[in-house]
Design a protein around this motif. Structure first.
Motif, PDB file in Angstrom:
ATOM      1  N   UNK A 187     -28.232  -2.603  -4.476  1.00  0.00           N
ATOM      2  CA  UNK A 187     -26.820  -2.134  -4.955  1.00  0.00           C
ATOM      3  C   UNK A 187     -25.826  -3.104  -4.603  1.00  0.00           C
ATOM      4  N   UNK A 188     -26.121  -4.391  -3.705  1.00  0.00           N
ATOM      5  CA  UNK A 188     -25.272  -5.153  -3.230  1.00  0.00           C
ATOM      6  C   UNK A 188     -25.537  -6.661  -3.722  1.00  0.00           C
ATOM      7  N   UNK A 189     -24.559  -7.412  -3.692  1.00  0.00           N
ATOM      8  CA  UNK A 189     -24.902  -8.916  -3.875  1.00  0.00           C
ATOM      9  C   UNK A 189     -25.531  -9.347  -2.602  1.00  0.00           C
ATOM     10  N   UNK A 247     -18.365  -6.192  -2.985  1.00  0.00           N
ATOM     11  CA  UNK A 247     -16.960  -6.481  -3.169  1.00  0.00           C
ATOM     12  C   UNK A 247     -16.090  -5.173  -3.647  1.00  0.00           C
ATOM     13  N   UNK A 248     -16.642  -4.174  -3.794  1.00  0.00           N
ATOM     14  CA  UNK A 248     -16.060  -2.681  -4.027  1.00  0.00           C
ATOM     15  C   UNK A 248     -15.528  -1.926  -2.759  1.00  0.00           C
ATOM     16  N   UNK A 304     -28.466 -28.124 -11.846  1.00  0.00           N
ATOM     17  CA  UNK A 304     -27.112 -27.558 -11.376  1.00  0.00           C
ATOM     18  C   UNK A 304     -27.306 -27.419  -9.776  1.00  0.00           C
ATOM     19  N   UNK A 305     -26.522 -26.761  -9.090  1.00  0.00           N
ATOM     20  CA  UNK A 305     -26.397 -26.752  -7.557  1.00  0.00           C
ATOM     21  C   UNK A 305     -27.880 -26.383  -7.123  1.00  0.00           C
ATOM     22  N   UNK A 310     -29.337 -24.899  -3.936  1.00  0.00           N
ATOM     23  CA  UNK A 310     -28.696 -24.314  -3.041  1.00  0.00           C
ATOM     24  C   UNK A 310     -29.480 -24.349  -1.454  1.00  0.00           C
ATOM     25  N   UNK A 329     -28.900 -22.799  -8.728  1.00  0.00           N
ATOM     26  CA  UNK A 329     -27.872 -21.874  -9.647  1.00  0.00           C
ATOM     27  C   UNK A 329     -28.490 -21.654 -10.759  1.00  0.00           C
ATOM     28  N   UNK A 330     -29.176 -22.580 -11.475  1.00  0.00           N
ATOM     29  CA  UNK A 330     -29.611 -22.043 -12.803  1.00  0.00           C
ATOM     30  C   UNK A 330     -31.001 -21.411 -12.876  1.00  0.00           C
ATOM     31  N   UNK A 360     -33.079 -15.772 -15.444  1.00  0.00           N
ATOM     32  CA  UNK A 360     -31.740 -15.771 -16.236  1.00  0.00           C
ATOM     33  C   UNK A 360     -30.700 -15.991 -15.405  1.00  0.00           C
ATOM     34  N   UNK A 408     -28.962 -16.990 -11.067  1.00  0.00           N
ATOM     35  CA  UNK A 408     -29.090 -17.930 -10.014  1.00  0.00           C
ATOM     36  C   UNK A 408     -30.019 -17.255  -8.960  1.00  0.00           C
ATOM     37  N   UNK A 442     -29.324 -13.516  -7.911  1.00  0.00           N
ATOM     38  CA  UNK A 442     -27.935 -13.292  -8.002  1.00  0.00           C
ATOM     39  C   UNK A 442     -27.305 -12.053  -8.699  1.00  0.00           C
ATOM     40  N   UNK A 443     -28.288 -11.383  -9.613  1.00  0.00           N
ATOM     41  CA  UNK A 443     -28.281 -10.010 -10.164  1.00  0.00           C
ATOM     42  C   UNK A 443     -28.886  -8.970  -9.487  1.00  0.00           C
ATOM     43  N   UNK A 444     -28.214  -9.265  -8.167  1.00  0.00           N
ATOM     44  CA  UNK A 444     -28.263  -7.803  -7.088  1.00  0.00           C
ATOM     45  C   UNK A 444     -29.922  -7.368  -6.960  1.00  0.00           C
TER      46      UNK A 444
END
Lengths: 354, 733
Positions: A13-15, A41-42, A264-265, A267, A296-297, A316, A318, A337-339
């Motif tokens: 549930x988080x990044x 971030x919330x 892309x980057x 990481x 990143x891609x 799809x 990062x 990236x999508x948690x």
């Protein structure tokens, strides 16, 4: 018949910014543990960042959550210490054992005496258990234990903002490498004073003269070679014996490399002990060992010198971070990236299929 | 024509609820505790980020001014932050509790690849056919299959009811299998797929709707009774019942389940009858026979559908003639059992009445069906099963729905029933309105692809550019709304570009605004933003972002990172300005400490950026300073010679700024004086003396910038050069 690789995706549930394997000794049970730097971030900014200890069989259920004062910028594990440096400039050393997860670790606070701003270069090594930190503020420190159990941060260098560091990696008890924005890669040797003894601008894709270094790895058996990942899909190796001739491994628009694995980057880069070189005969000391990268891609791949890259994942979103299990190199864990957290188990004889 | 636009210039009239209600339900009221004592003169409301609302309450200013001590201590107002819960990015209203924010974000992430793939296929189709709105028949026939694939992919994100069934242990007393909790979002999505996309369902649409009701009956209403609720309540009661068949709820539950076609539940419940107990079987043989006969009839009910899921009961009939024949035969068996003489021998009154009621339901008795169902949609399903199984087309189903609504009016119109009513009335505008009102921007944006799968009118309605929307279409409007919802969250903003790029009129403009608004404090966020610029070929935006990042880091003392971003942006103007600033800084002072600070910057700037030759001078100047330092340390004689060579090169070079002439010469005075033999030959010394003379003349001009050197610097340089000249002349042959 080759075992097919298996990939599982576990929502979180988080990044998830960074993820690492913890040593087997971290847990009393046989289950492996992961350390993840997560960000919500919330939540109020004072409590939005944590380190989660996650069991491998169910990475969506944290076993422990250790608070951080700000977002984690780097994460490393030694056999007994879990270290995180933050985007505000502090360093936190925590016991990596789950049994001791409740005990408080030690911290070096951010500020004029240490770092101001993100510290993305962090590594454990040196003679004893010493941590090198390199920040975007241009400072380089070595943090070690004082005699009385406290940690002491000794400043090696203060670039006064003329250089911004993004990566750091120990090579030997006295040597380490750093990398940053526009300044390429630097080699430091504490036996020769506290200054850079060699540096390399690097080879960068997309026709530009310079780029940003995001990650450095040095193989323990070849301490004179480091592999570098950075912007524009750039991956190159730097051999200290030929300091002016970096070896491009991948990059957009670079001549002499195979098709770029990413545009892309890049990481993170890690030497991949699992992938056997297909050309055993010519595995001399001049050949660069296989390197795994994430981008990143959304690419997770193994890159070899003068070989076609082996793409393991194409997501799809990062891939922010990944780690190879040092005790079982067929297992790779990555932070999407999508948690979510991805766990990739590579089958045997993967390279034989190619 | 159904769905014709109203005469008011094409304006969309919001759907206000059930036709019978004159006044729409009042919007929900939320009380905010702000802690400010009355009176309050002003209230400001604005959205902060995500679901956060900022409310500022201000008290009136005190006319007495600062004279009164008491007035000074009273607070002028307060700003409170209100979390609106799931109203930000999830479905609104009461359904928000079904899906939490993290789960909604997972749905939003997973929708991106399917949406992007469908847009890509649509663009390829338009390019290939050459006609933007009228693709050929064969291509159009395939299009709904693409949409169906898209719909299945997104539907799987909303939950998978079958995922848990493999792990369930059979409980003898379990009536309703435990499934993953259904959500209204999933139910609504399946409704749209059933009616608008899946052409293979057209021949057995009533059965498919019955299946849908079996999955989502629990969601029809929040406050009123449903068959699902009836069965749940009975299941709780079942554990404590000794004689099941004596309980009226047992027979009510059986009738209810049978009326909506939940045959497996009916057969399972019938087996709870006491006549199946081993100790009672002998004495209740006739009674058990009747129960078993009803169970067999229920389990062999004809179903007009291609197949049956595992665990479901009934007899499949793939074609209409087969179904008619089987139905007549089955109905005959039911009638025959109903007229059987065995009922007289059945001693249990409740069993006899209950079983006969089941038979009446199977025969399509409208009174029994009405009494057994709770919600109008359940009554609707029972009519499709037992009374009008051949109802085809939207018009017939819509008429039947209206009739059922009259028989069972419902005050609690949940989103699902409103959506189904809109679908059956073939009113796309109503469907859109229901999706917007009850399910939120995510649903509208992704459901529009289903509405246009095989409907030219919907395609025209959604894609027509409307002047009152600023020239954009309804589809683009909803996508922009959804994209803005995504932009408001720190984690989901990065998927907004996928939707903005599919909005042909205003999408790219908003995308540029979104990217320029991202914070530049974090290099990672900057790199993410630049990656999006690269993907969508927004080179101007990325250049601006890099310039802004460069200025930010430069002003905060991170000069290296600032120069890096300027270089990435090819910002020659600012790099030149930095070079000029470097020139001026070095020109003011030539102390080693200040020069060392700029050495790293000089390294970063490189030699190919900036004024032509300007930075080249700085590199030569740095080499000169290094060599001079080595010479003064007395390391080697070669360094002295090299320093002199650097000096001559610099003084010869036209690119050397004039203000550096005297500092260069002054740096060399000690070197020139401490050697017994001359370091410069006659020609070289003459060159330097000429430069010095030129500098003296320049001092007379008004625009001459004064160099911060001791007043005797000029004289000491002149003296050193003259002395060297004299010795050089004597040395030469």
């Amino acid at each position: 018949m080759a075992d097919p690789p298996s990939f599982r995706r576990h929502p979180h549930p988080f990044s998830i910014d960074l993820i690492r394997w913890l040593p087997c000794s971290s847990s009393s049970s046989s289950d492996r543990l992961l350390a993840a730097a997560v960000h919500d971030p919330a939540a109020p900014s004072s409590s939005s960042s944590h380190l989660h200890l996650l069991p491998l069989h169910d990475p969506s259920s944290p076993l422990a959550a250790l608070p951080l004062p700000s977002r984690a910028a780097s994460l490393r594990c030694s056999p007994s210490v879990l270290a995180a440096a933050t985007s505000s400039g502090s360093l936190h050393l925590l016991p990596s054992s789950l049994d001791a997860a409740g005990s408080a670790g030690v911290s070096v606070p951010a500020g004029a005496g240490f770092h101001v701003g993100p510290v993305r270069g962090l590594d454990c090594g040196g003679g004893g258990e010493e941590w090198v930190t390199a920040g975007e503020d241009g400072r380089v420190h070595v943090v070690g234990g004082g005699g009385d159990g406290r940690v002491v941060a000794r400043r090696l260098w203060d670039g006064k903002g003329m250089a911004g560091y993004e990566a750091a990696r120990w090579a030997s008890a006295a040597e380490f490498a750093t990398g940053g924005a526009g300044c390429g890669v630097q080699w430091w040797d504490r036996r020769k004073g506290d200054a850079v003894v060699a540096q390399c601008k690097g080879v960068w894709g997309r026709g530009i003269v310079t780029g940003m270094v995001h990650s450095i790895d040095i193989h323990p058996s070849r301490k004179h070679i480091c592999v570098v990942g950075g912007s524009s899909g750039t991956i190159f190796a730097w051999d200290l014996r030929w300091p002016q001739q970096p070896i491009p491994l991948s990059g957009l628009g670079l001549n002499g490399t195979a098709q770029p694995v990413s545009e892309s980057e890049v990481w993170e880069v890690l030497f991949d002990n699992y992938t056997q070189s297909t050309d055993i005969i010519s595995s001399a000391s001049t050949r660069i060992l296989p390197v795994m990268m994430c981008s990143e891609d959304g690419i997770l791949a193994v890159v070899e010198q003068d070989e076609r890259p082996l793409e393991l994942l194409a997501e799809p979103c990062a891939i922010n971070s990944f780690d190879i299990d040092p005790e079982n190199p067929s297992d790779v864990v990555c932070a999407l990236e999508w948690e979510s957290i991805g766990v990739l188990t590579r089958g045997r004889d993967t390279m034989a299929e190619e | 024509m159904p769905g014709m636009l109203m005469d008011g210039g094409g304006a969309i009239v919001p759907f206000s609820g059930e036709p019978g209600h004159a006044v729409a339900a009042a919007p929900p009221v939320r009380n905010i505790r702000h802690g400010v004592a009355p009176p309050i003169s002003r209230v400001y409301v604005s959205f902060s980020s995500g679901n956060l609302l900022q409310v500022a309450c201000l008290r009136p200013p005190n006319p007495e001014g600062g004279g009164d001590r008491g007035a000074e201590e009273v607070s002028g107002g307060r700003v409170v932050e209100v979390n609106l819960g799931g109203g930000g990015s999830g479905p609104g209203g009461a359904d928000a509790e079904e899906i939490d924010e993290a789960e909604m974000r997972r749905i939003e992430y997973g929708s991106v690849p399917a949406f992007a793939l469908l847009q890509s296929r649509k663009n390829a189709l338009v390019d290939g056919s050459g006609m933007s709105r009228l693709p050929s028949v064969s291509e159009h026939a395939e299009w709904w299959q693409y949409v169906l694939e898209y719909s299945k992919t997104i539907g799987s994100l909303l939950g998978n009811p079958d995922s848990l069934s493999a792990y369930m242990i059979d409980d003898p007393k379990m009536i309703l299998k435990v499934k993953e909790k259904p959500t209204s979002l999933k139910a609504a999505w399946e409704l749209l797929e059933i009616f608008f996309v899946d052409k293979q369902l057209q021949t057995w649409l009533p059965e498919r709707l019955v299946d849908w009701l079996a999955d989502y009956d629990s969601l029809l209403t929040k406050t009123e009774n449903t068959i699902y609720r009836t069965l749940i309540n009975f299941q709780k009661k079942l554990i404590n019942l000794q004689v099941v068949e004596d309980d009226p709820d047992y027979w009510s539950g059986l009738s209810a389940a049978l009326s909506v076609g939940w045959l497996d539940i009916v057969v399972n419940m019938l087996r709870f009858h006491g006549s199946y107990q081993l100790d009672q079987m002998d004495s209740r043989e006739t009674e058990n026979g009747l129960v078993e006969a009803v169970a067999v009839l229920v389990s062999t009910m004809p179903r007009m559908r291609p197949d049956l899921p595992s665990g479901k009961l009934g007899q499949c009939c793939k074609t209409r003639p087969d179904f008619i024949k089987a139905l007549e035969k089955w109905r005959g068996q039911v009638s025959k059992l109903e007229c059987s003489a065995f009922w007289i021998q059945c001693g249990h009154q409740k069993t006899r009445d209950g079983l006969k009621s089941l038979l009446h339901i199977m025969l399509g008795n409208i009174k029994n069906l009405t009494a057994s169902t709770s919600h109008w949609l359940e009554l609707f399903a029972s009519h499709l099963l037992y009374i009008r199984p051949f109802t085809v087309g939207f018009e017939g189903m819509h008429q039947l729905a209206q009739k059922c609504i009259q028989l069972k009016p419902s005050a609690d119109n949940s989103g699902l029933t409103g959506l189904l009513t809109g679908i059956l009335s073939e009113n796309r505008e109503v469907v859109l309105a229901e999706c917007t009102k009850n399910f939120g921007p995510w649903m509208v944006t992704h459901a529009m692809e289903l509405l246009t799968a095989d409907n030219d009118y919907a395609d025209m309605m959604l894609h027509e550019e409307r002047p009152n929307f600023g020239g954009i279409s309804i589809e683009e409007l909803h996508r922009l709304v959804y994209a803005q919802v995504l932009c408001s969250h720190a984690l989901t903003w990065q998927i907004a570009p996928t939707y903005l790029s599919s909005c042909l009129n205003q999408g790219l403009g908003l995308l540029e605004i979104l990217l320029l608004k991202q914070p530049i404090q974090d290099n990672r966020v900057v790199l993410k933003t630049l990656e999006i610029c690269r993907l969508y070929e927004l080179e101007n935006v990325s250049t601006n972002i890099m310039k802004i990042a460069g200025i930010y880091h430069w002003k905060h003392g991170r000069k290296g990172t600032g120069v890096y971003w300027f270089q990435q942006a090819n910002d020659k103007v600012r790099l030149d300005r930095i070079a000029q600033q470097l020139f001026e800084h070095i020109g003011k002072s030539v102390t080693d400490d200040s020069f060392k600070q700029w050495e790293g910057l000089l390294e970063l700037l490189g030699s190919d950026i900036g004024s032509a030759g300007g930075l080249e001078f700085l590199h030569r100047y740095r080499d000169f300073k290094r060599s001079l330092q080595m010479a003064q340390e007395g390391r080697t004689g070669e360094s002295v010679r090299q320093t002199v060579e650097f000096l001559i090169q610099l003084m010869r070079n036209p690119s050397t700024p004039q203000r550096f002439w005297l500092p260069l010469l002054h740096d060399s005075v000690r070197l020139l004086n401490c050697k017994p033999c001359p370091l410069l030959n006659v020609a070289e010394t003459t060159l330097l003396l000429n430069k010095l003379q030129e500098l003296s003349l320049a001092k007379l001009r008004p625009d001459f910038s004064n160099i911060h050197l001791p007043s005797h610097a000029l004289n000491s340089v002149r003296l050193a050069l003259a002395s060297n000249l004299a010795r050089a002349i004597l040395e030469e042959p």
